[in-house]
Design a protein around this motif. Sequence first.
Motif, mmCIF file in Angstrom:
data_model
loop_
_atom_site.group_PDB
_atom_site.id
_atom_site.type_symbol
_atom_site.label_atom_id
_atom_site.label_comp_id
_atom_site.label_asym_id
_atom_site.label_seq_id
_atom_site.Cartn_x
_atom_site.Cartn_y
_atom_site.Cartn_z
ATOM 1 N N ASP A 1 0.832 -1.206 0.000
ATOM 2 C CA ASP A 1 0.000 0.000 0.000
ATOM 3 C C ASP A 1 0.869 1.260 0.000
ATOM 4 N N ALA A 2 1.913 1.277 0.841
ATOM 5 C CA ALA A 2 2.766 2.457 0.930
ATOM 6 C C ALA A 2 3.514 2.698 -0.379
ATOM 7 N N LEU A 3 4.080 1.642 -0.957
ATOM 8 C CA LEU A 3 4.821 1.793 -2.210
ATOM 9 C C LEU A 3 3.892 2.164 -3.363
ATOM 10 N N SER A 4 2.692 1.628 -3.352
ATOM 11 C CA SER A 4 1.729 1.972 -4.404
ATOM 12 C C SER A 4 1.411 3.461 -4.365
ATOM 13 N N ALA A 5 1.247 3.992 -3.155
ATOM 14 C CA ALA A 5 0.946 5.415 -3.018
ATOM 15 C C ALA A 5 2.090 6.279 -3.534
ATOM 16 N N GLY A 6 3.317 5.782 -3.383
ATOM 17 C CA GLY A 6 4.469 6.572 -3.800
ATOM 18 C C GLY A 6 4.915 6.365 -5.228
ATOM 19 N N LEU A 7 4.530 5.230 -5.843
ATOM 20 C CA LEU A 7 5.079 4.876 -7.147
ATOM 21 C C LEU A 7 4.062 4.795 -8.274
ATOM 22 N N ASP A 8 2.808 4.553 -7.953
ATOM 23 C CA ASP A 8 1.823 4.288 -9.002
ATOM 24 C C ASP A 8 1.700 5.410 -10.026
ATOM 25 N N GLU A 9 1.838 6.649 -9.581
ATOM 26 C CA GLU A 9 1.655 7.766 -10.504
ATOM 27 C C GLU A 9 2.723 7.782 -11.587
ATOM 28 N N ASP A 10 3.971 7.518 -11.209
ATOM 29 C CA ASP A 10 5.070 7.550 -12.182
ATOM 30 C C ASP A 10 5.294 6.197 -12.863
ATOM 31 N N TYR A 11 4.751 5.154 -12.263
ATOM 32 C CA TYR A 11 4.941 3.798 -12.799
ATOM 33 C C TYR A 11 3.563 3.182 -13.024
ATOM 34 N N PRO A 12 2.980 3.413 -14.191
ATOM 35 C CA PRO A 12 1.589 3.009 -14.420
ATOM 36 C C PRO A 12 1.373 1.504 -14.574
ATOM 37 N N TYR A 13 2.447 0.742 -14.797
ATOM 38 C CA TYR A 13 2.320 -0.705 -14.990
ATOM 39 C C TYR A 13 2.906 -1.415 -13.774
ATOM 40 N N SER A 14 2.184 -2.387 -13.262
ATOM 41 C CA SER A 14 2.662 -3.045 -12.053
ATOM 42 C C SER A 14 2.104 -4.454 -11.920
#
Length: 377
Positions: A142-155
């Motif tokens: 959850d924490a990493l998603s909040a910090g990375l999802d915007e710049d990294y759209p694929y996961s």
Amino acid sequence: MKSWIARIARLVIILVAVATFIALLAADKWWIRVFDFPRLQFALLLAVALAVLIAVKSKRLYLWSGIAVVALGLQLFQLFPYSPIAAKQAVDAPSCAAVDRLHIVSLNVYQDNRDFDAAIAYLQSTGADVILVMENDQAWTDALSAGLDEDYPYSVKIPQDNTYGMAMWSRLELVGAERNELAGGGTPSIRTRIRREDGSLPTLFAVHPRPPSPGQDSGQRDAELMLLADLVRGSGRPTIVIGDFNDVGWSHVTETFQRLGQVIDPRVGRGFYATFDAKNPLMRWPLDHVFHTDDFGVIRFATGQGVGSDHFPLEVELCQQRDRFAPQQEAPELTQDAIETARDELEEASLGGEGPDAERLTVTDDGDEDEALSPPD
């Protein structure tokens, strides 16, 4: 006083020499395989103990020095390829067009570590194209998603609370991403293709098998790496493998993985780049790895800063130009001996072993080991 110092030095030589020779045994018992890891520490202990015996003019110096030199020689034989004075296995790429670059960061966050902000800040600062994270439970995810999802759209996100969670974030499209459990035991791996700007689709494997430890033999780890190697060799080019192998590059298992997978180790000839234990400078060895096919040259290979984990991050920048790099490098030879070793590892793993998840191994013995792995090309 000198006699006591000499006795201590002789005891060190005996203990380390025994550990050195035990590590030569081809067995997956955890108490044997753990001696694969501290080879640099063993070499330093032997060198210091030998110097002490010479300085105090120990009795039977020829005997003790002979034992120490043989054991030290065996340790250095394993370590030398990972020293900066050895020949590089992966060629340098001093120049590379932006479209051919691929920057990957791998980080085992350590599940009990709760310094989310430090990890996020570091990962954001790298500007990597692909980020692999391991040991992520739901809170980490959850924490990493909040910090990375915007710049990294694929996961791909696989949160688990057993210290074997895994997640991948990418700026580039992940094509056909899938989760696997190659050897069961709740240790997932990821296989995906990455759609590059030039249209190419290199394959990326991410892995984090269980380590040998008290109550956990190495059979599951070894089986997973053998199965992964066969998938890697069958995936075509170009291919990259990254993750926390819970093994060192100089072990027989990882060497077999390289031969079977036909991949190159950029650490060879560049240095140890120890990633574990980040909290104990006296007990460090390289557990996190990157391997790649001969399509790539190495722009940069480095460990990152500490982020509160027991692992340092591993960073690699690769240049994908097969016509340029393939003629300059090659993976270790795929031998029949390597294939037989891999088959033996799978057969042994199929019999079970010690460990909390040994009964969940998905490797099965169908009575025909000759079909367990694909033959060399």
